[in-house]
Design an enzyme around this catalytic site. Structure first.
Site, PDB file in Angstrom:
ATOM      1  N   HIS A 153       5.911  24.534 -20.375  1.00 42.76           N
ATOM      2  CA  HIS A 153       6.714  23.660 -21.252  1.00 42.76           C
ATOM      3  C   HIS A 153       6.957  22.288 -20.623  1.00 42.76           C
ATOM      4  O   HIS A 153       7.925  21.622 -20.974  1.00 42.76           O
ATOM      5  CB  HIS A 153       8.067  24.300 -21.600  1.00 42.76           C
ATOM      6  CG  HIS A 153       7.981  25.742 -21.993  1.00 42.76           C
ATOM      7  ND1 HIS A 153       7.921  26.161 -23.302  1.00 42.76           N
ATOM      8  CD2 HIS A 153       7.911  26.866 -21.235  1.00 42.76           C
ATOM      9  CE1 HIS A 153       7.841  27.486 -23.334  1.00 42.76           C
ATOM     10  NE2 HIS A 153       7.823  27.936 -22.093  1.00 42.76           N
ATOM     11  N   SER A 274      -1.484  -5.762 -16.925  1.00 39.04           N
ATOM     12  CA  SER A 274      -0.960  -6.259 -18.192  1.00 39.04           C
ATOM     13  C   SER A 274      -1.005  -7.773 -18.180  1.00 39.04           C
ATOM     14  O   SER A 274      -0.812  -8.398 -17.134  1.00 39.04           O
ATOM     15  CB  SER A 274       0.477  -5.771 -18.375  1.00 39.04           C
ATOM     16  OG  SER A 274       1.165  -6.622 -19.271  1.00 39.04           O
ATOM     17  N   LYS A 280       2.516  -4.063 -13.879  1.00 40.03           N
ATOM     18  CA  LYS A 280       1.875  -2.903 -14.497  1.00 40.03           C
ATOM     19  C   LYS A 280       0.548  -2.525 -13.869  1.00 40.03           C
ATOM     20  O   LYS A 280      -0.230  -3.370 -13.428  1.00 40.03           O
ATOM     21  CB  LYS A 280       1.635  -3.188 -15.981  1.00 40.03           C
ATOM     22  CG  LYS A 280       2.920  -3.331 -16.765  1.00 40.03           C
ATOM     23  CD  LYS A 280       3.458  -2.000 -17.187  1.00 40.03           C
ATOM     24  CE  LYS A 280       2.768  -1.612 -18.465  1.00 40.03           C
ATOM     25  NZ  LYS A 280       3.386  -0.459 -19.071  1.00 40.03           N
ATOM     26  N   GLU A 287      -6.526   7.206 -20.613  1.00 40.54           N
ATOM     27  CA  GLU A 287      -6.082   7.155 -22.010  1.00 40.54           C
ATOM     28  C   GLU A 287      -7.272   7.174 -22.969  1.00 40.54           C
ATOM     29  O   GLU A 287      -7.241   7.815 -24.017  1.00 40.54           O
ATOM     30  CB  GLU A 287      -5.243   5.895 -22.241  1.00 40.54           C
ATOM     31  CG  GLU A 287      -3.916   5.911 -21.468  1.00 40.54           C
ATOM     32  CD  GLU A 287      -3.272   4.523 -21.466  1.00 40.54           C
ATOM     33  OE1 GLU A 287      -2.568   4.215 -22.417  1.00 40.54           O
ATOM     34  OE2 GLU A 287      -3.492   3.765 -20.510  1.00 40.54           O
TER      35      GLU A 287
END
Ligand code: ARG
Length: 455
Positions: A153, A274, A280, A287
């Site tokens: 979980h 970024s 970043k 992704e």
């Protein structure tokens, strides 16, 4: 090609919806190989003369060279790859070109071409999965004992090792590789010679072409040969399952990379910055691997829906089999390579992982197991006492290994200080010696087993 029956040109829109050369040119190599095998067979069986066969094979060699050089004229007016090749052959060698299509139809031709393309794609994919497994094993080996939290979980469950976690994916990708191998075995029958749908009246030798094209045997039913695409569907299903596995690993990389987890670092090679936020470092490659699963699963659905409800045998619907097939394998091959690159690139941050492995009362099960083993309590009672110990530790703001003995004895007087030996994440992990468990020795044994399999 069918000027005998037709006197008018097709409407522009007809050509627009019908044309496939824009995508089926990717079948060029397979188409030429199939044609060479077919021509050689026609000659051997006496269906065409040696002179015609020589002219055809010479012309096909010129076409192959033109394709390699990038000078082959792919033309929309010839619709698809098969007619482009035939039209060019006619320009090169004259009327003998017209004999190549004896005892053959575009229906068995395209079934053959796509089968050979998918067969090669399965082989390439299989090799890339193996490369990814090797990258995972290479990362697992030095981390066989590196502590990390195991989750259910996405809540801390029990401590495991990073090596064990990576080896879970080695198992998954191992099954994926075997799915591609199985699909390949099933698809390895040659449809060439089924002709339009009913077979051929010429004395063709289907064994000969099957053998020349590295198939195990010819297909046994001409209707089935031109009507089905289950070989592509099966490969796309295998691709979809592999994509699901890749997306889960990609998702974990994304999570592990967050400052909140901080379990791993990726170098600049597999991250981006970024344009506005200077701090970043984004895991874009992970992704995109996660997202490409959508493309692959979509491709399976696309082809399944194209095939669903089609009456036997060939329908032009089936021209739409190619784009999803190509797209899925392009995405899969890129994803597999990117993932292997990321796995090699990533470095665990053992301090962060170990700290997290001990947090969240992750050794509670070990306490319950100790009560069962040492005090002969039924597991349910042990579970209850341990739950109360966790609650008390939470109240006191400490973790289980730091809970004073008096507190434990208040819950069960027979508990002694031997219990603390099992409450560390190291002890927890080391105790899980069952076959396939997370104890570092077990992890190393599985790493050795896989190294032998992949050697
Ligand atoms: N371009 C067609 C395809 O991809 C080739 C087969 C055409 N056959 C036909 N009977 N029109 O399916």
């Amino acid at each position: 090609m069918w000027g005998g029956r037709f006197s008018d040109k097709p409407a522009e829109l007809m050509q627009a919806i019908n044309v496939s050369i824009g995508f089926d040119r990717r079948l060029a190599a397979q188409d030429l190989e199939g044609s060479r095998a077919h021509a050689a067979m026609l000659q051997k069986t006496g269906v065409i003369t040696s002179e015609d066969a020589a002219a055809i094979l010479g012309g096909l060699a010129t076409i192959a060279a033109e394709m390699d050089a990038g000078s082959f004229p792919f033309r929309e007016e010839y619709e698809d790859i098969h007619m482009n090749v035939e039209a060019r052959l006619r320009e090169l060698i004259g009327p003998a070109a017209g004999r190549l299509h004896t005892a053959r139809s575009r229906n068995d031709q395209v079934a053959l071409d796509l089968r050979m393309w998918v067969r090669e794609a399965c082989d390439r994919t299989h090799a890339q999965i193996r490369a990814l497994q090797k990258a995972l094993i290479a990362k697992a080996e030095p981390n066989a004992a590196t502590l990390m939290p195991g989750f259910t979980h996405l809540q801390p469950a029990q401590p495991v090792t990073f090596g064990h976690h990576l080896m879970a994916y080695v198992e998954m990708f191992g099954r994926d590789a075997s799915r591609f191998a199985d699909a390949r075995t099933r698809m390895n029958e040659s449809p060439l010679g089924a002709a339009a749908l009913a077979g051929s009246p010429f004395p063709i030798d289907r064994q000969m072409t099957a053998h020349a094209l590295r198939f195990d045997r010819p297909t046994a039913n001409s209707l089935d040969s031109v009507a089905d695409r289950d070989f592509a569907l099966e490969a796309l299903a295998a691709a979809g399952i592999t994509a699901i596995h890749l997306s889960r690993l990609a998702e974990e990389i994304v999570i592990w990379m967050t400052p909140q987890f901080g379990f791993i670092r990726l170098t600049d090679a597999f991250t981006t910055g970024s344009s506005i936020m200077p701090q970043k470092k984004n895991p874009d490659a992970a992704e995109l691997v996660r997202a490409k699963a959508g493309r692959m699963l979509g491709s399976f659905t696309q082809l399944a829906v194209v095939m669903k409800g089609l009456p036997l045998t060939y329908s032009k619907d089936m021209q739409e089999d190619k784009v999803p097939t190509f797209e899925a394998f392009d995405a899969l091959e890129l994803s597999l390579r990117a993932m292997a690159g990321m796995i090699a690139d990533l470095e665990p941050v053992p301090e962060r992982m170990a700290a997290a492995a001990g947090a969240g009362f992750s050794t509670a099960t070990d306490l319950a197991d100790w009560l069962v083993r040492e005090l002969a309590l039924p597991f349910r009672d042990a579970h209850h006492i341990t739950g109360a110990a966790v609650k008390r530790a939470e109240q006191l703001g400490c973790d289980l290994p730091a809970l004073p003995l008096a507190e434990l004895q208040a819950l069960e007087p027979r508990i002694n200080d031997g219990v603390y030996k099992v409450l560390t994440p190291q002890a927890s992990v080391a105790s899980r010696m069952s076959y396939g468990g997370t104890a570092p020795d077990q992890v190393r044994a599985q790493i050795e087993r896989w190294k032998e399999i992949l050697a």
